[in-house]
Each structure stands twice: as structure tokens, then as C-alpha cells.
Design an enzyme around this catalytic site. Structure first.
Site, PDB file in Angstrom:
ATOM      1  N   CYS A  13       0.818  -1.218   0.000  1.00  0.00           N
ATOM      2  CA  CYS A  13       0.000   0.000   0.000  1.00  0.00           C
ATOM      3  C   CYS A  13       0.853   1.269   0.000  1.00  0.00           C
ATOM      4  CB  CYS A  13      -0.982  -0.057   1.171  1.00  0.00           C
ATOM      5  SG  CYS A  13      -1.878   1.464   1.420  1.00  0.00           S
TER       6      CYS A  13
ATOM      7  N   CYS B  97      -1.750   1.718  -3.067  1.00  0.00           N
ATOM      8  CA  CYS B  97      -2.758   2.757  -2.748  1.00  0.00           C
ATOM      9  C   CYS B  97      -2.160   4.162  -2.657  1.00  0.00           C
ATOM     10  CB  CYS B  97      -3.444   2.492  -1.413  1.00  0.00           C
ATOM     11  SG  CYS B  97      -3.571   0.787  -0.911  1.00  0.00           S
TER      12      CYS B  97
ATOM     13  N   HIS C 262       6.443   4.896   5.370  1.00  0.00           N
ATOM     14  CA  HIS C 262       7.143   3.673   5.780  1.00  0.00           C
ATOM     15  C   HIS C 262       7.636   3.799   7.223  1.00  0.00           C
ATOM     16  CE1 HIS C 262       8.472   2.813   1.339  1.00  0.00           C
ATOM     17  NE2 HIS C 262       7.289   2.312   1.605  1.00  0.00           N
TER      18      HIS C 262
ATOM     19  N   PHE D 159     -23.939  21.353   5.165  1.00  0.00           N
ATOM     20  CA  PHE D 159     -24.112  22.006   3.877  1.00  0.00           C
ATOM     21  C   PHE D 159     -23.056  23.096   3.657  1.00  0.00           C
ATOM     22  CE2 PHE D 159     -26.332  24.673   0.808  1.00  0.00           C
ATOM     23  CZ  PHE D 159     -26.706  23.714  -0.095  1.00  0.00           C
TER      24      PHE D 159
END
Ligand code: FAD
Ligand code: KPC
Length: 519
Positions: free
Chosen positions: A81, A86, A136, A497
């Protein structure tokens, strides 16, 4: 063997160590050992592979009071990842979104003139390569200092038997073994060995050393192919996606798909569907490819950069050969709902057990393996899950598409933005975070969203969102939809909102009517 268990390295110290080790060949280095010599207990489990599956599994087992050991060939935990999956994918997708904004408003407001400008891919890849040691380092710091995990890093392990692994001349035993070795890019039908200029997601970030020219050819129609293709396109390069099937079939709503394909075409993406890359030409370095098109003819395209997005294959070979674990036809290790393989005391998790290859599944698989190892009977019942991908936008979806819903329910109601109307393209809605400049100046680029409802029970059965910032919401929406969330309940929620997804207010506008109507 150096045991760093009594050292308490900062993230900067870890980063320094990882940088040095990544600069050298992995094999042949002394492993980085973090083992508590004062703890005389047998390990409850060795996790072979410290990616999402192994690390989360080990952390859970430790949290339950057990003693796990993680072994990984890389000098860091976290696995693919942060290293080449990712995290770079999100870096590149952020770049694509940013560059689409820059190109759309080129020369207006404060935006520079992007006319004919090609942005360096190499610089972005190098920026990632330098930056990835930060995540890492944090993974190692968190694992050691906060999660109290023991590990052996930086050297390949060999499986000896179901309880024993060999690493760097040492033998490690445990009561159980959790295989979490992940997956690797699928090989291509054409042999590209020794041919420079052909990349996959891993080799791109590890080995790109030149600036790709003006034409990129991407092979594949899945998430990685489209996501990386959009990035290459956004840098200003002609980008051809060559796929055997229609693109974006993973998004199960035709209107959402059409919105995306139209917007990608507007950014200049070329989709050559029902086509096949038949040859890669060049003397040591690619200079052209041959593509069989939908018509059956062969077209030659000059390029020095080919990207293969062909999917992944589980890294199961060694476990199959040494332990005899059963695998399916795709090489995925077969497991039951307790994550047990066909061999007693051997578990498997993550990409190794096959699709969907996603982080949540790897991490949860690790957690279930840990619970079972610690004496609980815990079954991972895999459910339908919310999904996402990036084009130049962030795209989220869950549940049934409109067509699927109409096959299942007689009274399907749809709430969507922009609405169907002859000027649909010019409606400046949805209007959400990071989309506001499009809303004001290029409304047809401001996104798309749709809620699919069974009008009889008033239950939400599907949701689709194109834009930015809805991913968080979809994580929480998915279990509510699974539990029968209705239009009325959604209309009761409190929206922040302007929000990226308009589902709450659209539901509230209609919830008052006994007979639901679409909009
Ligand atoms: P890995 O993280 O690959 O871990 C396996 C580990 O085993 C590695 O660290 C490896 O070094 C180690 N290992 C293997 N063999 C040995 C050996 N013999 N000795 C020692 N160590 C060994 N998923 C998402 O949810 N969101 C995303 O945005 C996303 N983006 C992605 C983008 C791309 C391009 C790709 C390819 C995948 C993406 N995924 C995403 C999927 C996600 O990366 C994987 O599902 C996840 O990393 C799998 O974790 P894992 O623990 O199973 O495997
Ligand atoms: C840095 C980051 O959160 C991305 S890498 C995650 C790896 S792990 O936490 O082991 O699943």
C-alpha cells in the site's frame, strides 16, 4: 544479528534506516530484528508478510494478549500500500484532479496558461519515491512503539514447515502461521523481459528513470488501468486505453458510467475497447506497439511508454510447494470463513486469498485470523461493500445500479443531480467541496450523483457519486443501506451544507409524500 528491541527510534531515525536499506539490494542484508529477549513465550503466530493483512492481524492478536511475530522482506511494515499501490495511486489521482482544474481554467483567474504544456511524469514519480519513506517510517514507529509488535524485517523468509520459517540464517517457530504474502502484477501474454519502457504499477514507481514522450499506451480496463491512464492523460499526453472489454464495467450504473466516459473523452482520453495489444516493438527499448482494433485491423502507434494494468496474481507459489496449501485456479489460497487454509494451523489473509483485493478485506482478514488463533470462533462473512475509484474525479458507488434495481423492484424511484432536462448539461449542481469553480464556470463538469430507491419500501438500494469528498460518507452509508435505510431516515439526518453528496436534502425534499416521486 542486531536486535533493536531496546532502541526507541524516532520516525526520522526510521526513515534514515529505510532509505539506506532501500538503496541496497534486499537480499544479503542483515535483517532488522525487533524481538523482546525477555519474553520467553512461544509465538502464537508468525505473520509471513507485514502488509495490511499481516500488520493488522498481528496488531489485533497482540491487543488480545497474544504474541505475534511479523516477518517481511522489506525494511518497513505496511506492505504494498505505501510502497507501490494505494498511496502512489492516490498521489497520481490527486495530480490528475489538480491538473484537470488547471487545464479547464487555463489562463483564467490565477491559473497559468496550460495550452500545449506537458507536465513531467518523472518528477512526480521521483517526488513520490522520495516521500514514501515517510509513511514507511511511521508504520515501523507505530508498530514498535505504539502497538508493541515484534518483527524481523529486510530479508526474505523461507517456509520450512507449518510452524517454522528461516530468515537470514535464523529459525523462527510459532504455534500458527498466517500467510500474508500479498499479490504481484499479472504477467503479460507478450514477453516484455528486458524491454525498457514497459511498466506496471510497481516498476513505474521503482524504476522509471526517463521522461516519457507524448504518447502513452495503457493496457487493461480495470481500476488501475483507468486510474493511471487518467493521470498520464492529465499530464498532457495522448493516452490510449487498450482493453479487451468495455471500460468501467465495475461501475454498475449506466448513467454514472456514461457521465464518466463523456468527461474522460472531454479530457482527451482515447478508449480503444474490444481491442488487443499484439506486439511491442523496439530494440531493447519500446518505440511502437501494434494494436488489433475492434474492426480486426492492426494499428501501429509510436510510443516509448507502455503501462500494463492487468490485475494481480496471489503470491502463493512457495506456500503451495512447501506446505501443500490448496489454491484455486487463479492461484488464490483457499480459506474458510475462519481464514484457515487446507493445512492445520496455517491461515491466509489479504490479496493472497484472491479478489476483491482491497485494504479493508486484508485488514479484516488479519483480524479474523487473530481472533481464531486466540481461541475464539470468529467467522468473516464477506458482505457487499462500497467501492470507489478515480478517474480525474473521485467515483463512489454501492448497492444496485438503476438497471439492476428495475429488474428486481417494480417501483424504482431515482433522485439525482443534475436533473433530466433539455439544459441538463448547464445545471450547476451538484455543488460540493472542490467542485465550486466548475459549478461557477463549467457547470457540466461539477459532478453527478444518484440515489436508487425501492419506492414501495422506501429503502435505498443503491448510491452513486462522481465528484470529490464523498468517500468518507459512503463508508458509513453502506452498512446503513444494508440495514434497510429509508428515504425518510436519510431525510432526518443533519447535512453539513454545502456537502459533496446531496442525498440527505434530496430525500428530505421528497420524504413528505406518501407515494415517492423521483427527481
Ligand atoms: P501486501 O501489502 O502486498 O503485503 C505482502 C507483504 O508480504 C509484503 O510486504 C511483502 O514484502 C511480503 N512478502 C511476500 N513474500 C515474502 C517472503 N517470502 N518473505 C518475506 N516477506 C514477504 N486497496 C484499497 O483499499 N484502496 C486503494 O486505494 C488501493 N489502491 C491500489 C492501487 C494499486 C495500484 C494496487 C495494485 C492495489 C491497490 N489496492 C487498494 C489494493 C491494496 O493495495 C491491497 O489489497 C493490499 O495492499 C493487500 O495487502 P496484503 O497484506 O494482502 O499484501
Ligand atoms: C501510511 C498509510 O496509512 C498507508 S499504508 C497502510 C498500511 S497498513 O496500515 O499496514 O494497512
Amino acid at each position: 544479528m542486531v536486535n533493536i528491541n531496546q532502541d526507541h527510534w524516532t520516525t526520522s531515525r526510521w526513515e534514515q534506516e529505510i532509505r539506506v536499506r532501500l538503496g541496497e539490494a534486499t537480499d544479503g542484508q542483515a535483517p532488522l530484528v525487533n524481538i523482546n529477549a525477555d519474553d520467553t513465550r512461544e509465538f502464537d503466530a508468525i505473520f509471513l508478510g507485514g502488509g495490511a493483512g499481516g500488520r493488522f492481524g498481528a496488531a489485533y492478536l497482540r491487543a488480545m494478549g497474544g504474541r505475534p511475530l511479523i516477518i517481511d522482506r522489506w525494511p518497513f511494515l505496511g506492505g504494498s500500500c505505501p510502497h507501490h499501490a494505494c498511496v502512489p495511486h492516490h498521489v497520481f489521482s490527486d495530480v490528475a484532479a489538480q491538473l484537470m482544474l488547471e487545464r479547464t481554467f487555463s489562463g483564467r483567474l490565477w491559473f497559468q496558461d496550460m495550452q500545449g504544456k506537458m507536465v513531467s511524469i518523472r518528477e512526480i514519480v521521483e517526488m513520490f519515491r522520495r516521500g514514501r519513506t515517510g509513511p514507511h517510517a511511521f508504520m515501523n514507529f507505530q508498530s514498535k512503539e505504539q502497538l508493541d509488535l515484534e518483527f524481523v524485517l529486510g530479508s526474505r523468509a523461507r517456509i520450512v514447515d507449518a510452524h517454522t520459517l528461516a530468515v537470514g540464517g535464523q529459525i523462527y517457530h510459532a504455534n500458527n502461521l498466517v500467510l500474508s504474502t500479498g499479490a504481484s502484477p499479472k504477467p503479460f501474454t507478450i514477453d516484455t523481459q528486458g524491454m525498457e519502457g514497459v511498466f506496471n504499477y510497481a516498476s513505474l514507481v521503482d524504476t522509471l528513470e526517463y521522461e516519457p514522450g507524448p504518447t502513452v499506451v495503457v493496457v487493461g480496463g480495470g481500476k488501475t488501468a483507468i486510474e493511471y491512464g487518467c493521470f498520464f492523460n492529465a499530464t498532457g499526453r495522448r493516452t490510449i486505453i487498450v482493453s479487451r472489454h468495455q471500460p468501467l464495467t465495475m461501475i454498475n450504473d449506466a448513467e454514472t458510467r456514461a457521465y464518466l466516459l463523456e468527461r474522460m473523452a472531454e479530457q482527451g482520453m482515447e478508449f480503444w475497447a474490444n481491442a488487443e495489444l499484439t506486439a511491442i516493438e523496439g530494440d531493447g527499448r519500446v518505440n511502437a506497439v501494434a494494436i488489433r482494433t475492434i474492426s480486426g485491423g492492426i494499428k501501429k502507434v509510436e510510443t516509448d511508454f507502455v503501462f500494463l494494468g492487468l490485475g494481480e496474481r496471489p503470491n502463493s507459489q512457495e506456500a503451495q510447494e512447501t506446505l501443500g496449501v490448496e489454491v484455486d485456479t487463479n492461484g488464490a489460497v483457499k480459506v474458510d470463513t475462519r481464514m484457515q487454509t487446507s493445512i492445520p494451523n496455517v491461515y491466509a489473509v489479504g490479496d493472497l486469498v484472491g479478489s476483491p483485493m482491497e485494504m479493508f478485506k486484508a485488514r479484516k482478514g488479519g483480524m479474523y485470523a487473530a481472533r481464531n488463533i486466540m481461541g475464539e470462533e470468529a467467522h468473516y462473512h464477506f458482505k457487499k461493500y462500497p467501492d470507489f475509484m478515480h478517474t480525474h474525479y473521485e467515483v463512489c458507488w454501492l448497492g444496485l445500479g438503476e438497471e439492476q434495481a428495475r429488474e428486481r423492484y417494480r417501483n424504482v424511484v431515482v433522485l439525482k443531480l443534475p436533473p433530466d432536462n433539455p439544459d441538463g448539461q448547464s445545471v450547476a449542481l451538484p455543488a460540493g467541496d472542490r467542485m465550486m469553480l466548475y459549478v461557477m464556470m463549467k457547470p457540466h463538469l461539477s459532478g453527478f450523483q444518484k440515489l436508487v430507491i425501492d419506492g414501495d419500501t422506501r429503502r435505498i438500494v443503491g448510491a452513486f457519486h462522481v465528484g470529490c469528498g464523498a468517500k468518507d460518507g459512503f463508508q458509513y452509508l453502506a452498512p446503513m443501506v444494508r440495514n434497510g435505510l429509508t428515504v425518510d431516515e436519510l431525510g432526518e439526518m443533519d447535512e453539513l451544507f454545502l456537502n459533496p453528496s446531496y442525498f440527505i436534502q434530496l430525500c428530505r425534499l421528497r420524504a413528505g409524500s406518501k407515494v415517492l416521486r423521483g427527481m
